[in-house]
Design an enzyme around this catalytic site. Structure first.
Site, PDB file in Angstrom:
ATOM      1  N   MET A 260      19.443  15.171 -32.902  1.00 43.18           N
ATOM      2  CA  MET A 260      19.262  16.274 -33.517  1.00 43.18           C
ATOM      3  C   MET A 260      20.023  16.202 -34.655  1.00 43.18           C
ATOM      4  O   MET A 260      21.292  15.765 -34.530  1.00 43.18           O
ATOM      5  CB  MET A 260      19.606  17.575 -32.570  1.00 43.18           C
ATOM      6  CG  MET A 260      18.871  17.657 -31.304  1.00 43.18           C
ATOM      7  SD  MET A 260      19.260  18.753 -30.205  1.00 43.18           S
ATOM      8  CE  MET A 260      18.221  18.480 -28.994  1.00 43.18           C
TER       9      MET A 260
ATOM     10  N   ASP B 123      18.171  12.086 -27.165  1.00 38.13           N
ATOM     11  CA  ASP B 123      17.740  13.237 -28.257  1.00 38.13           C
ATOM     12  C   ASP B 123      18.647  13.215 -29.291  1.00 38.13           C
ATOM     13  O   ASP B 123      19.813  13.575 -29.188  1.00 38.13           O
ATOM     14  CB  ASP B 123      17.911  14.463 -27.438  1.00 38.13           C
ATOM     15  CG  ASP B 123      16.795  14.655 -26.421  1.00 38.13           C
ATOM     16  OD1 ASP B 123      15.489  14.793 -26.699  1.00 38.13           O
ATOM     17  OD2 ASP B 123      17.022  14.817 -25.242  1.00 38.13           O
TER      18      ASP B 123
ATOM     19  N   MET C 223      14.619  14.284 -33.432  1.00 38.92           N
ATOM     20  CA  MET C 223      14.511  15.693 -34.037  1.00 38.92           C
ATOM     21  C   MET C 223      15.187  15.847 -35.398  1.00 38.92           C
ATOM     22  O   MET C 223      15.990  16.618 -35.352  1.00 38.92           O
ATOM     23  CB  MET C 223      14.845  16.638 -32.882  1.00 38.92           C
ATOM     24  CG  MET C 223      14.004  16.659 -31.760  1.00 38.92           C
ATOM     25  SD  MET C 223      14.636  17.574 -30.368  1.00 38.92           S
ATOM     26  CE  MET C 223      15.285  15.871 -29.665  1.00 38.92           C
TER      27      MET C 223
ATOM     28  N   MET D 235       5.925  18.779 -26.444  1.00 36.26           N
ATOM     29  CA  MET D 235       7.119  19.461 -26.293  1.00 36.26           C
ATOM     30  C   MET D 235       6.706  20.661 -25.423  1.00 36.26           C
ATOM     31  O   MET D 235       5.794  21.336 -25.903  1.00 36.26           O
ATOM     32  CB  MET D 235       7.840  19.914 -27.555  1.00 36.26           C
ATOM     33  CG  MET D 235       8.541  18.863 -28.528  1.00 36.26           C
ATOM     34  SD  MET D 235      10.118  17.983 -27.637  1.00 36.26           S
ATOM     35  CE  MET D 235      11.076  19.394 -26.710  1.00 36.26           C
TER      36      MET D 235
ATOM     37  N   SER E 289      16.950  12.690 -19.640  1.00 38.75           N
ATOM     38  CA  SER E 289      17.561  13.098 -20.738  1.00 38.75           C
ATOM     39  C   SER E 289      18.973  12.868 -20.863  1.00 38.75           C
ATOM     40  O   SER E 289      19.774  14.006 -20.260  1.00 38.75           O
ATOM     41  CB  SER E 289      16.962  14.279 -21.301  1.00 38.75           C
ATOM     42  OG  SER E 289      17.628  14.883 -22.566  1.00 38.75           O
TER      43      SER E 289
ATOM     44  N   HIS F  40      14.145  10.048 -28.998  1.00 38.16           N
ATOM     45  CA  HIS F  40      13.334  11.060 -29.720  1.00 38.16           C
ATOM     46  C   HIS F  40      14.153  11.867 -30.912  1.00 38.16           C
ATOM     47  O   HIS F  40      15.332  12.465 -30.653  1.00 38.16           O
ATOM     48  CB  HIS F  40      13.197  12.174 -28.268  1.00 38.16           C
ATOM     49  CG  HIS F  40      12.588  13.479 -28.835  1.00 38.16           C
ATOM     50  ND1 HIS F  40      12.749  14.515 -28.063  1.00 38.16           N
ATOM     51  CD2 HIS F  40      11.832  13.864 -29.696  1.00 38.16           C
ATOM     52  CE1 HIS F  40      11.947  15.606 -28.365  1.00 38.16           C
ATOM     53  NE2 HIS F  40      11.418  15.199 -29.660  1.00 38.16           N
TER      54      HIS F  40
ATOM     55  N   HIS G 112      16.264   8.711 -21.995  1.00 35.36           N
ATOM     56  CA  HIS G 112      15.586   9.623 -23.216  1.00 35.36           C
ATOM     57  C   HIS G 112      17.011   9.916 -23.997  1.00 35.36           C
ATOM     58  O   HIS G 112      17.834  10.646 -23.405  1.00 35.36           O
ATOM     59  CB  HIS G 112      14.806  10.710 -22.622  1.00 35.36           C
ATOM     60  CG  HIS G 112      14.400  11.559 -23.491  1.00 35.36           C
ATOM     61  ND1 HIS G 112      13.115  11.323 -23.998  1.00 35.36           N
ATOM     62  CD2 HIS G 112      14.762  12.511 -24.023  1.00 35.36           C
ATOM     63  CE1 HIS G 112      12.604  12.076 -25.097  1.00 35.36           C
ATOM     64  NE2 HIS G 112      13.751  12.902 -25.022  1.00 35.36           N
TER      65      HIS G 112
ATOM     66  N   GLY H 161      16.077  16.641 -18.156  1.00 35.25           N
ATOM     67  CA  GLY H 161      17.697  16.665 -18.259  1.00 35.25           C
ATOM     68  C   GLY H 161      18.543  17.633 -17.346  1.00 35.25           C
ATOM     69  O   GLY H 161      18.880  17.039 -16.354  1.00 35.25           O
TER      70      GLY H 161
ATOM     71  N   ASP I  33       8.425  16.841 -22.260  1.00 38.22           N
ATOM     72  CA  ASP I  33       9.742  16.964 -22.677  1.00 38.22           C
ATOM     73  C   ASP I  33      10.041  18.383 -22.510  1.00 38.22           C
ATOM     74  O   ASP I  33       9.580  19.116 -23.658  1.00 38.22           O
ATOM     75  CB  ASP I  33      10.094  16.323 -23.647  1.00 38.22           C
ATOM     76  CG  ASP I  33      11.551  16.203 -24.186  1.00 38.22           C
ATOM     77  OD1 ASP I  33      12.234  16.719 -23.254  1.00 38.22           O
ATOM     78  OD2 ASP I  33      12.118  15.749 -25.122  1.00 38.22           O
TER      79      ASP I  33
ATOM     80  N   PHE J 204      17.540  22.415 -27.666  1.00 39.79           N
ATOM     81  CA  PHE J 204      18.270  22.525 -26.437  1.00 39.79           C
ATOM     82  C   PHE J 204      17.961  22.024 -25.268  1.00 39.79           C
ATOM     83  O   PHE J 204      16.795  22.145 -24.862  1.00 39.79           O
ATOM     84  CB  PHE J 204      18.797  24.071 -26.426  1.00 39.79           C
ATOM     85  CG  PHE J 204      19.222  24.480 -27.837  1.00 39.79           C
ATOM     86  CD1 PHE J 204      20.648  24.502 -28.086  1.00 39.79           C
ATOM     87  CD2 PHE J 204      18.286  25.077 -28.708  1.00 39.79           C
ATOM     88  CE1 PHE J 204      21.049  24.938 -29.337  1.00 39.79           C
ATOM     89  CE2 PHE J 204      18.954  25.623 -29.923  1.00 39.79           C
ATOM     90  CZ  PHE J 204      20.347  25.417 -30.195  1.00 39.79           C
ATOM     91  N   GLY J 205      18.710  21.488 -24.390  1.00 39.74           N
ATOM     92  CA  GLY J 205      18.398  21.439 -22.985  1.00 39.74           C
ATOM     93  C   GLY J 205      18.324  22.721 -22.100  1.00 39.74           C
ATOM     94  O   GLY J 205      18.832  23.510 -22.785  1.00 39.74           O
ATOM     95  N   GLY J 206      17.789  22.581 -20.945  1.00 35.72           N
ATOM     96  CA  GLY J 206      17.729  23.550 -19.902  1.00 35.72           C
ATOM     97  C   GLY J 206      17.012  24.839 -20.428  1.00 35.72           C
ATOM     98  O   GLY J 206      17.365  25.954 -19.919  1.00 35.72           O
TER      99      GLY J 206
HETATM  100  C1  DX5 Z   1      15.005  19.414 -26.050  1.00 32.86           C
HETATM  101  C2  DX5 Z   1      14.993  17.716 -25.829  1.00 32.86           C
HETATM  102  C3  DX5 Z   1      14.658  17.586 -24.464  1.00 32.86           C
HETATM  103  C4  DX5 Z   1      15.757  18.126 -23.548  1.00 32.86           C
HETATM  104  C5  DX5 Z   1      15.288  18.068 -22.121  1.00 32.86           C
HETATM  105  O1  DX5 Z   1      14.894  19.441 -27.579  1.00 32.86           O
HETATM  106  O2  DX5 Z   1      13.822  17.142 -26.571  1.00 32.86           O
HETATM  107  O3  DX5 Z   1      14.802  16.174 -24.150  1.00 32.86           O
HETATM  108  O4  DX5 Z   1      16.937  17.611 -23.560  1.00 32.86           O
HETATM  109  O5  DX5 Z   1      15.980  18.706 -21.456  1.00 32.86           O
HETATM  110  P1  DX5 Z   1      15.652  19.949 -20.075  1.00 32.86           P
HETATM  111  O6  DX5 Z   1      14.843  18.913 -19.000  1.00 32.86           O
HETATM  112  O7  DX5 Z   1      16.935  20.507 -19.612  1.00 32.86           O
HETATM  113  O8  DX5 Z   1      14.679  20.785 -20.611  1.00 32.86           O
HETATM  114 ZN    ZN Z   2      13.764  14.971 -25.946  1.00 31.60          ZN
END
Ligand code: DX5
Ligand code: ZN
Length: 217
Positions: free
Chosen positions: A37, A35, A68, A137, A8, A66, A33, A197, A175, A143-145
């Site tokens: 948003m 994202d 969102m 999901m 990601s 992806h 990947h 990610g 994901d 958000f990542g992390g």
């Molecule tokens: C979250 C995204 C993910 C995200 C994954 O809304 O769809 O793709 O970037 O990041 P990690 O692996 O850090 O959870």
């Molecule tokens: Zn994603």
């Protein structure tokens, strides 16, 4: 079988995006990947068309996009134009999901459907032979992390059973919060594609993490 790996790019250093793209190109990763948003479907805004186009110009692997965003059907063809190969829309964002899946396929992309953690997997039964991929999901999108939601393992297993029951060829992508501690369990439960990610980009040697994720059996 070893999973497909889709890093990601949300977790990449945007000041050095070209380096991150090069790293993924030269790694065992299978896809990029991306994202997208909109600040409405999720409480965050990421990046859009110009950035996808820039990534496309350097990426040597398919773009796994992806969305969102609300009303994704308004932008399907534009995502194709900027280089998407796989386009995933959210189940919760589509009033006419069956129509949107065929809009994506007619635009010559693979069609994915993503489910938020609370959306019943059973709601996919009537489209499981129409989609190319389902994205489970394993965090709340935005958000990542974030921390992996354990219940996702059951959801993947339930989806895998549905896919078998219907003799569908659709892939299962997972994901959110995916890392080396849960990758094996996810593949055992039925995941075909691992998105990661933070687990990749926060590390000193992202190529090695991709290698280890890829070598889950
Ligand atoms: C979250 C995204 C993910 C995200 C994954 O809304 O769809 O793709 O970037 O990041 P990690 O692996 O850090 O959870
Ligand atoms: Zn994603």
């Amino acid at each position: 079988m070893s999973p497909l790996i889709s890093p990601s790019m949300l977790s990449a250093d945007f000041c050095h995006l070209a380096d991150a793209i090069k790293m993924v190109n030269n790694s065992e990763a299978d896809w990029f990947h991306l994202d997208i948003m909109d600040g409405v479907f999720v409480p965050n805004i990421s990046y859009g068309m110009p950035v996808i186009k820039a990534i496309r110009s350097k990426a040597e692997k398919p773009l796994d996009v992806h969305l969102m965003i609300v009303q994704p059907e308004r932008y399907v063809e534009r995502f194709k134009e900027v280089g998407a190969d796989i386009l995933t829309v959210h189940w919760e964002a589509c009033i006419h999901l069956h129509r949107t899946i065929y809009q994506i396929k007619n635009a010559d992309m693979l069609a994915g459907v993503a489910l938020n953690p609370h959306t019943p997997v059973a709601g996919l039964e009537d489209i499981i032979n129409d989609v190319d991929m389902v994205l489970i999901m394993s965090v709340n999108p935005g958000f990542g992390g974030q921390k992996f939601i354990e219940r996702s393992l059951h959801r993947i297993a339930e989806l895998k059973a549905m896919i078998k029951r219907n003799k569908s060829n659709c892939l299962i992508e997972v994901d959110g919060g995916v890392d080396l501690t849960n990758a094996q369990q996810l593949v055992d439960a039925g995941a075909d594609v691992l998105v990661a990610g933070n687990a990749i980009f926060s590390k000193e040697n992202p190529t090695e993490i991709i290698h280890q994720l890829k070598n889950v059996k």
